[in-house]
Write a protein that holds these residues in place. Structure first.
Motif, PDB file in Angstrom:
ATOM      1  N   CYS A 127      -0.909   5.856   7.690  1.00 54.89           N
ATOM      2  CA  CYS A 127      -0.912   5.905   6.429  1.00 54.89           C
ATOM      3  C   CYS A 127      -2.313   5.957   4.799  1.00 54.89           C
ATOM      4  O   CYS A 127      -2.968   4.327   4.886  1.00 54.89           O
ATOM      5  N   VAL A 128      -2.465   7.065   4.496  1.00 55.81           N
ATOM      6  CA  VAL A 128      -3.702   6.835   3.578  1.00 55.81           C
ATOM      7  C   VAL A 128      -3.505   6.472   2.199  1.00 55.81           C
ATOM      8  O   VAL A 128      -3.190   7.338   1.645  1.00 55.81           O
ATOM      9  N   ARG A 129      -3.516   5.277   1.566  1.00 56.74           N
ATOM     10  CA  ARG A 129      -3.492   4.565   0.604  1.00 56.74           C
ATOM     11  C   ARG A 129      -3.931   5.289  -0.651  1.00 56.74           C
ATOM     12  O   ARG A 129      -4.937   5.578   0.059  1.00 56.74           O
ATOM     13  N   ASN A 130      -3.146   5.964  -1.284  1.00 58.36           N
ATOM     14  CA  ASN A 130      -4.444   6.528  -2.281  1.00 58.36           C
ATOM     15  C   ASN A 130      -3.392   6.031  -4.227  1.00 58.36           C
ATOM     16  O   ASN A 130      -3.992   6.693  -5.261  1.00 58.36           O
ATOM     17  N   ARG A 131      -2.555   4.837  -3.955  1.00 53.05           N
ATOM     18  CA  ARG A 131      -2.571   3.987  -5.132  1.00 53.05           C
ATOM     19  C   ARG A 131      -3.217   2.434  -4.974  1.00 53.05           C
ATOM     20  O   ARG A 131      -3.012   2.945  -4.128  1.00 53.05           O
ATOM     21  N   HIS A 179       0.706  -1.533   0.290  1.00 52.59           N
ATOM     22  CA  HIS A 179       0.378  -0.150   0.295  1.00 52.59           C
ATOM     23  C   HIS A 179       0.803   1.532  -0.092  1.00 52.59           C
ATOM     24  O   HIS A 179       1.962   1.498   0.813  1.00 52.59           O
TER      25      HIS A 179
END
Lengths: 132, 329
Positions: free
Chosen positions: A77-81, A64
């Protein structure tokens, strides 16, 4: 019967001790989020500022990548991919050369703290500890 | 097995699309007229049209009124009073009753980015799963699982300081204990107001609301719950019940009401507190947008700015708010 230690094992243990000695504060902060459903996402941002790039391996060894955001009062940790498929275990525990000591410690921070955490099966060299 | 969001199989989507096309072609042939007015999709920005009627408290409708947003901007908001329970799916099950039970007897549990079926074998293996021998949620002789199946036990186990008597329980509560869903009024900006920098998601705040009348809530503070060797299982739709908030979601698993998008974009499933649409994680082709920002949003010409929820195992919907928030009353 004892199992002889291999070079990778010794490397990992040495790295863990070095990092643990240098970042006890960070480990303590990680424990504060120990009960979260997704603790690896919190720990990935333990040594990071708001908005920093972050990444972690989930319980299925998938990668992630995202940025550190504050959710419910702690950095996560905010996943953006898109989720990257599971990585080979060797890639999980190896440490690539980095241009500075700081960046090495930051990378080791995310990997070792997660590795040492009792609840996280994400970066252990054994198969994921899931019963299902 | 780890769970994937529930999506219809591609063959079913194809079959459905073919059926629709066949019907449309048939109708046109019969009437010989352009019936565009009847088949025109509801405009994307027509928020009131997207909610299921049964999502709203009986006798209410979505209205507009003056409001002040989170950063002080005076605006106009939709007043939406939802029932607080899903209009389109049953609630539960949460906890299996015996370690021999299969996945149909329980819901899911989220850990380290992965959603797991809470079936009997999962409960039996919790000590291994967490690497802690203190986990023992079942009778080793009968296999019966400790479940909070009364209001008193639910109340004692679901509070932040878990009653020690309910250590090693699978925690579940029933909406019957509080007389059904917790009806809640939301004020959602009609026209979202973008922020210069994103706003953080507060633990005590709300993330948004689902088109089926459910609440999208921030990550639950579960430190004490896990420390007491309890799990507060979610149902297969990613929701669970507490005595204060009622039924609420912590994950999107694909079983709430959706508004399909004509361009195969991920369907609309709800609205965030800042008025931007919340969409499912993946588009019709199964891929996830690669240009999401820190909040898990992006902009396109059809929808403007909107969000895509995170995966079911990630214990979040959004990363932050792109705009000024309305309020929950």
């Amino acid at each position: 019967m004892t199992t002889p230690m291999t070079t990778p094992m010794l490397t990992r243990i040495t790295t863990a001790w070095v990092f643990a000695a240098a970042t006890l504060g960070g480990a303590a902060r990680a424990d504060a989020h120990g009960g979260h459903h997704n603790p690896v996402a919190w720990r990935a941002c333990d040594a990071q500022p708001l908005g920093a790039q972050c990444s972690f391996l989930d319980g299925a060894h998938a990668r992630h990548r995202g940025t550190c955001r504050s959710i419910s009062g702690a950095l996560l940790c905010v996943r953006n991919r898109p989720i990257e498929p599971a990585e080979p275990v060797e890639a999980v525990v190896s440490v690539a050369p980095a241009p500075s000591l700081d960046s090495v410690l930051v990378r080791l921070g995310a990997a070792i703290v997660v590795w040492l955490a009792p609840r996280s099966p994400s970066v252990d060299s054994s198969p994921p500890v899931t019963p299902l | 097995m780890p769970r994937s969001p529930r999506r219809p199989p591609p063959w079913l989507l194809l079959l459905g699309a073919c059926s629709v096309l066949a019907c449309a072609a048939s109708d046109d042939a019969e009437t010989g007229a352009d019936d565009a007015a009847d088949t025109e999709a509801v405009p994307y920005d027509a928020l009131p049209e997207h909610f299921l009627p049964a999502a709203l408290v009986d006798g209410t409708s979505i209205t507009t009124e003056a409001c002040t947003l989170s950063r002080g901007t005076r605006s106009t908001c939709y007043r939406i009073t939802i029932r607080g329970e899903p209009a389109d799916h049953d609630i539960g099950p949460f906890c299996p009753r015996n370690i021999a039970d299969d996945a149909s007897a329980g819901g899911i549990w989220i850990e380290s980015g992965v959603a797991h079926d809470v079936d009997g074998p999962f409960i039996a293996a919790l000590a291994t799963f967490y690497g802690d021998d203190a986990w023992q949620l079942y009778d080793p002789v009968t296999g019966q699982i400790n479940v909070t199946d009364t209001e008193a036990s639910c109340s004692a186990a679901a509070r932040p300081d878990v009653d020690p008597a309910y250590n090693n329980y699978c925690v579940e509560c029933s909406l019957d204990y509080i007389g059904g869903g917790v009806a809640t009024t939301y004020l959602i900006p009609v026209t979202p107001v973008a922020l210069a920098s994103p706003a953080e998601i507060d633990r005590m705040g709300a993330v948004g609301l689902a088109l089926n009348g459910g609440h999208f809530d921030p990550p639950a503070p579960t430190d004490a719950i896990l420390a007491a060797h309890t799990i507060a299982a979610f149902d297969d739709c990613g929701g669970h019940v507490n005595l204060h908030a009622g039924y609420h979601y912590h994950a999107a698993t694909g079983c709430t009401h959706e508004i399909a998008q004509p361009d195969e974009h991920a369907p609309l499933i709800g609205y965030a507190m800042d008025g931007y649409g919340i969409h499912a994680m993946v588009d019709g082709d199964g891929s996830e947008p690669a240009d999401l920002d820190d909040c898990r949003g992006h902009t396109d010409t059809t929808r403007g700015y909107h969000y895509h929820v995170a995966g079911a195992g990630e214990n979040m919907f959004l990363g932050c708010f792109h705009g000024e928030q309305g309020s929950r009353q």
